[in-house]
Design an enzyme around this catalytic site. Structure first.
Site, mmCIF file in Angstrom:
data_model
loop_
_atom_site.group_PDB
_atom_site.id
_atom_site.type_symbol
_atom_site.label_atom_id
_atom_site.label_comp_id
_atom_site.label_asym_id
_atom_site.label_seq_id
_atom_site.Cartn_x
_atom_site.Cartn_y
_atom_site.Cartn_z
ATOM 1 N N GLY A 1 0.821 -1.200 0.000
ATOM 2 C CA GLY A 1 0.000 0.000 0.000
ATOM 3 C C GLY A 1 0.851 1.244 0.000
ATOM 4 N N GLU B 1 -0.246 0.569 -6.201
ATOM 5 C CA GLU B 1 0.669 0.231 -5.106
ATOM 6 C C GLU B 1 0.951 -1.269 -5.068
ATOM 7 O OE1 GLU B 1 2.541 1.903 -3.050
ATOM 8 O OE2 GLU B 1 1.861 3.917 -3.531
ATOM 9 N N GLU C 1 4.845 -2.525 -5.485
ATOM 10 C CA GLU C 1 5.556 -3.174 -4.382
ATOM 11 C C GLU C 1 5.726 -4.680 -4.529
ATOM 12 O OE1 GLU C 1 4.717 0.059 -0.888
ATOM 13 O OE2 GLU C 1 3.630 -1.832 -0.782
ATOM 14 N N PRO D 1 -6.076 7.535 15.534
ATOM 15 C CA PRO D 1 -4.918 8.395 15.798
ATOM 16 C C PRO D 1 -3.670 7.558 16.086
ATOM 17 C CG PRO D 1 -6.825 9.161 17.021
ATOM 18 C CD PRO D 1 -7.201 7.831 16.423
ATOM 19 N N GLU E 1 11.221 -7.118 0.674
ATOM 20 C CA GLU E 1 10.816 -8.480 0.333
ATOM 21 C C GLU E 1 9.313 -8.495 0.074
ATOM 22 O OE1 GLU E 1 12.796 -11.218 0.164
ATOM 23 O OE2 GLU E 1 14.596 -10.180 0.842
ATOM 24 N N GLU F 1 6.321 -11.657 0.156
ATOM 25 C CA GLU F 1 6.226 -13.073 0.500
ATOM 26 C C GLU F 1 4.781 -13.453 0.814
ATOM 27 O OE1 GLU F 1 8.177 -15.790 4.005
ATOM 28 O OE2 GLU F 1 9.427 -14.208 3.124
#
Length: 182
Positions: free
Chosen positions: A52, A68, A72, A93, A124, A126
């Protein structure tokens, strides 16, 4: 008076991110698996997290989640048939030590065996057995993953190995998340 295209509000605004919980269905005696990345940069450097990141200006949320995911993990949602379903927004928060940040989370149930490769700011990438996830997930991803499992149980799992795996995963993820310290 503001210039055209500028907005002036007296209320502070959060940053917006997206996160994707991608779960591979069990196959040939293998358990259901969750796709995680190991963060290359702070905050939460070295911790496991959902793929993300920040939403770009004027970018639709679902496009940001797919972008994203590809950046990634090299998993292209449009080419691999990944259907991202929005499962909620999370904005407690302290969930991100950088600033006030709200994330919109997505989940997808995919076939097992999809190839992944870490890229961008992931050290990585996985697949993890949903019943044996890392003991600490970055940010509030523990809650997001639990919500994703519960969503998939309700909407898609029915009975069988997938349902059994997801229930065990939900049980493992009970309790509060820890505020990141970085």
């Amino acid at each position: 008076m503001s210039k055209e295209g500028e907005h002036c509000y007296e209320y502070p605004r959060p940053s917006v991110t997206v996160d994707a919980a991608i779960i591979a269905k069990p196959a040939e005696g293998k358990p259901a698996k969750l796709l995680l990345i190991q963060r290359k940069k702070p905050p939460c450097q070295g911790q496991w997290a959902l793929p993300g990141g920040f939403v770009d200006e004027n970018e639709p949320l679902d496009h940001a989640a797919a972008r994203e995911l590809k950046e990634e993990t090299s998993l292209d949602a449009s080419q691999s048939g990944v259907v991202l379903e929005q499962i909620g927004a999370f904005g407690d928060p302290g969930r991100d030590p950088r600033s006030w940040c709200v994330t919109v989370a997505y989940a997808a149930l995919v076939p097992s065996g999809l190839d992944i490769e870490a890229a961008d700011d992931a050290e990585e990438a996985e697949w993890f057995d949903v019943r044996k996830l890392p003991s600490k997930l970055a940010f509030d991803h523990k809650v997001i993953v639990r919500t994703a499992f519960e969503h998939l149980l309700k909407e898609h799992a029915g009975t069988g190995e997938l349902a059994e795996s997801l229930r065990a995963g939900v049980e493992q993820l009970q309790g509060d998340w820890e505020r990141p310290k970085e």
